[in-house]
Design an enzyme around this catalytic site. Structure first.
Site, short mmCIF file in Angstrom:
data_model
loop_
_atom_site.label_atom_id
_atom_site.label_comp_id
_atom_site.label_asym_id
_atom_site.label_seq_id
_atom_site.Cartn_x
_atom_site.Cartn_y
_atom_site.Cartn_z
N GLU A 156 36.65 -21.48 11.06
CA GLU A 156 37.53 -20.54 10.39
C GLU A 156 37.17 -19.14 10.85
OE1 GLU A 156 37.89 -20.95 6.13
OE2 GLU A 156 38.01 -23.12 6.32
N CYS A 264 33.99 -27.25 5.19
CA CYS A 264 33.60 -28.33 6.11
C CYS A 264 32.18 -28.84 5.91
CB CYS A 264 33.79 -27.85 7.54
SG CYS A 264 35.45 -27.24 7.82
C1 UGA Z 1 32.50 -25.50 10.92
C2 UGA Z 1 32.10 -25.81 12.37
O1 UGA Z 1 31.36 -24.70 12.93
C3 UGA Z 1 33.32 -26.09 13.23
O2 UGA Z 1 32.93 -26.49 14.53
C4 UGA Z 1 34.13 -27.24 12.56
O3 UGA Z 1 35.30 -27.54 13.27
C5 UGA Z 1 34.50 -26.83 11.16
O4 UGA Z 1 33.30 -26.57 10.42
C6 UGA Z 1 35.31 -27.97 10.55
O5 UGA Z 1 34.75 -29.05 10.35
O6 UGA Z 1 36.51 -27.82 10.38
P1 UGA Z 1 33.37 -23.31 9.63
O7 UGA Z 1 33.07 -24.07 8.38
O8 UGA Z 1 34.68 -22.63 9.75
O9 UGA Z 1 33.24 -24.27 10.92
O10 UGA Z 1 32.28 -22.16 9.77
P2 UGA Z 1 30.88 -21.94 10.51
O11 UGA Z 1 30.99 -20.75 11.35
O12 UGA Z 1 30.37 -23.17 11.12
O13 UGA Z 1 29.94 -21.58 9.25
C7 UGA Z 1 29.70 -22.50 8.19
C8 UGA Z 1 28.69 -21.94 7.22
O14 UGA Z 1 27.41 -21.88 7.81
C9 UGA Z 1 29.00 -20.50 6.76
O15 UGA Z 1 28.71 -20.40 5.38
C10 UGA Z 1 28.05 -19.66 7.57
O16 UGA Z 1 27.72 -18.45 6.96
C11 UGA Z 1 26.85 -20.59 7.67
N1 UGA Z 1 25.97 -20.31 8.83
C12 UGA Z 1 26.43 -20.50 10.09
C13 UGA Z 1 24.66 -19.89 8.60
O17 UGA Z 1 24.22 -19.74 7.44
N2 UGA Z 1 23.85 -19.67 9.68
C14 UGA Z 1 24.28 -19.85 10.95
O18 UGA Z 1 23.47 -19.63 11.89
C15 UGA Z 1 25.60 -20.26 11.17
#
Ligand code: UGA
Length: 438
Positions: A156, A264
């Protein structure tokens, strides 16, 4: 190039439909939600997703993208049908497949010639087999179809870019013919030599869950390392950077924070766990990642309480950032929900500000004080908590904050503020896995 229908116009369906039309296909985006389709027809995008409006407008204008609520007709007019409806979390952590099954019945009833039915929604491993039998049961004519699992890997906030320039495409199909059709659907990517993984349906379904759960594990791991860094006086950012220099580890998804949220990771890890338990193949690692994540969200509130010397009653807390990460208005499973609910439960008051997610949070917390900018939110606050790493918070004017707040206390759950500045200005502060004192 193909005639395609994408059923479901949420984050997955709408981005996929727009992206597929940008690849040159003729796409109908279909949904039972009349008001959503009405908005889309009027050029209004119902979600906040950077760059999506441009792609939608471009393809609507060149006649390759249309919207409808008449799903049966859209199905009949298409060669390939994508299922992109929601699969929310069920009562016991399993994925709720009601919408996917309903769509499969509808596709079955309207199957009038050979078509490829392709699932984009995240569905538990084994769902493909169920969908094939539902479609077969509901068929009114003796026509053949193939089934493809084509999971999405869209983030997202970066979904458009991820769709148009993916790092891989996964295609799990029931026949070679279906794979060839899908190659045509993704023709520009095929020509660009984007890695395409051709496999069977259960393997494709597994790739999606295995990928998301692994990323969730990585985040929970670095969060636990961060917590340990606090105890031993180490800096998690230096640790993560050094770890990430090892190609086997990679620096991505090693950013500590308030715990992962979104639609997700929380849902998919629970669904994978629920499936593994049902099959008596327990996944202790995933179970631990979920528990760690739940604790991390609560830990953030405990940090706040600590900064306030355990006295939060009647105090006003400025909560900056409501969405589960920057560049989205999605608040699902956002760490800010736990923060807000705990502040309220402990008789504190909330001044909330987010550049785009206010409306969504209002559905959960209509009665907290929503502010139109961070300046208003921090004014006379007893403490400031940063919950989302929005760019505008990275450059917060700390001198101004110090002048506006009642007490200079800041909890930076995203580690975006400069520690030296906080110390120089005399803030009492905390973060995740970094120094919080001189
Ligand atoms: C995630 C995956 O990254 C996508 O590849 C996948 O397609 C998607 O889920 C899905 O299944 O549809 P998304 O949930 O949009 O995407 O966001 P992310 O950027 O992955 O972040 C997820 C959570 O992890 C957020 O709360 C973010 O703040 C946290 N996060 C991410 C961390 O706390 N640390 C990090 O290093 C990265």
């Amino acid at each position: 190039m193909k005639n395609i229908t994408v059923i479901g116009t949420g984050y997955v369906g709408l981005v996929s439909g727009a992206g597929l039309s940008d690849f040159g296909n003729k796409v109908i985006c279909a949904d039972i939600d009349k008001s959503k389709i009405k908005s889309l027809k009027a050029g209004i995008i119902p979600i906040y997703e950077p760059g999506l409006k441009e792609v939608v407008d471009r393809n609507v204008n060149n006649g390759r993208l249309t919207f409808t609520t008449d799903i049966p007709q859209a199905v009949r007019n298409s060669d390939v049908i994508f299922i992109g409806v929601g699969t929310p979390e069920g009562k016991n952590g399993e994925a709720d497949l009601t919408a996917v099954f309903t769509v499969a019945e509808l596709i079955g009833r309207n199957l009038d010639n050979y078509k490829v039915i392709c699932t984009k929604s995240t569905v538990p491993i084994g769902t493909g087999t169920n969908l094939i039998s539902i479609i077969n049961k509901n068929k009114k004519q003796e026509v053949k179809f193939d089934y493809v699992s084509n999971p999405e890997f869209l983030r997202e906030g970066a979904a458009v870019q991820d769709f148009l320039m993916p790092n891989r495409i996964v295609l799990g199909a029931t026949s070679k013919k279906a794979l060839q059709i899908m190659q045509d659907v993704y023709r520009p990517l095929y020509i660009n030599e984007t890695p395409i993984i051709y496999t069977d349906v259960p393997t494709a379904e597994m790739i999606k869950y295995a990928s998301n759960a692994f990323l969730a594990l990585k985040i929970s791991y670095i969060n636990e390392i961060a917590n340990l860094c606090e105890a031993v006086g180490a800096d998690v950012h230096v640790v993560a950077k050094a770890m990430g220099s090892d190609g086997r580890i990679s620096p991505k998804f090693l950013h500590p924070g308030p715990g992962f949220g979104g639609s997700c990771f929380p849902k998919d890890t629970k669904a994978l766990l629920s499936l593994s338990n049902a099959l008596n193949e327990p996944m202790k690692t995933v179970e631990a990642a979920i528990a760690t994540n739940d604790q991390q969200k609560v830990r953030m509130f405990n940090k706040l309480l600590n900064l306030l010397d355990n006295d939060i009653q009647g105090k006003t807390i400025a909560v900056l950032g409501l969405s589960f990460k920057q560049m989205t208005d999605d608040v699902r499973e956002s760490a800010s929900i736990v923060m807000i609910s705990k502040i309220i439960d402990n008789d504190g008051l909330v001044n909330a500000y987010d550049p785009v997610a206010e409306e969504n949070m209002k559905e959960l917390y209509p009665n907290i004080n929503y502010c139109s900018d961070w300046q208003e939110a921090v004014k006379d606050a007893d403490a400031v908590v940063i919950m989302t790493e929005w760019h505008e918070f990275r450059g917060l004017d700390l001198v101004k904050i110090k002048l506006l707040v009642k007490t200079p206390i800041i909890l930076d759950t995203r580690n975006i503020l400069n520690i030296k500045d906080l110390i120089t200005l005399g803030f009492k502060f905390d973060n995740v896995g970094r120094k919080s004192k001189n």
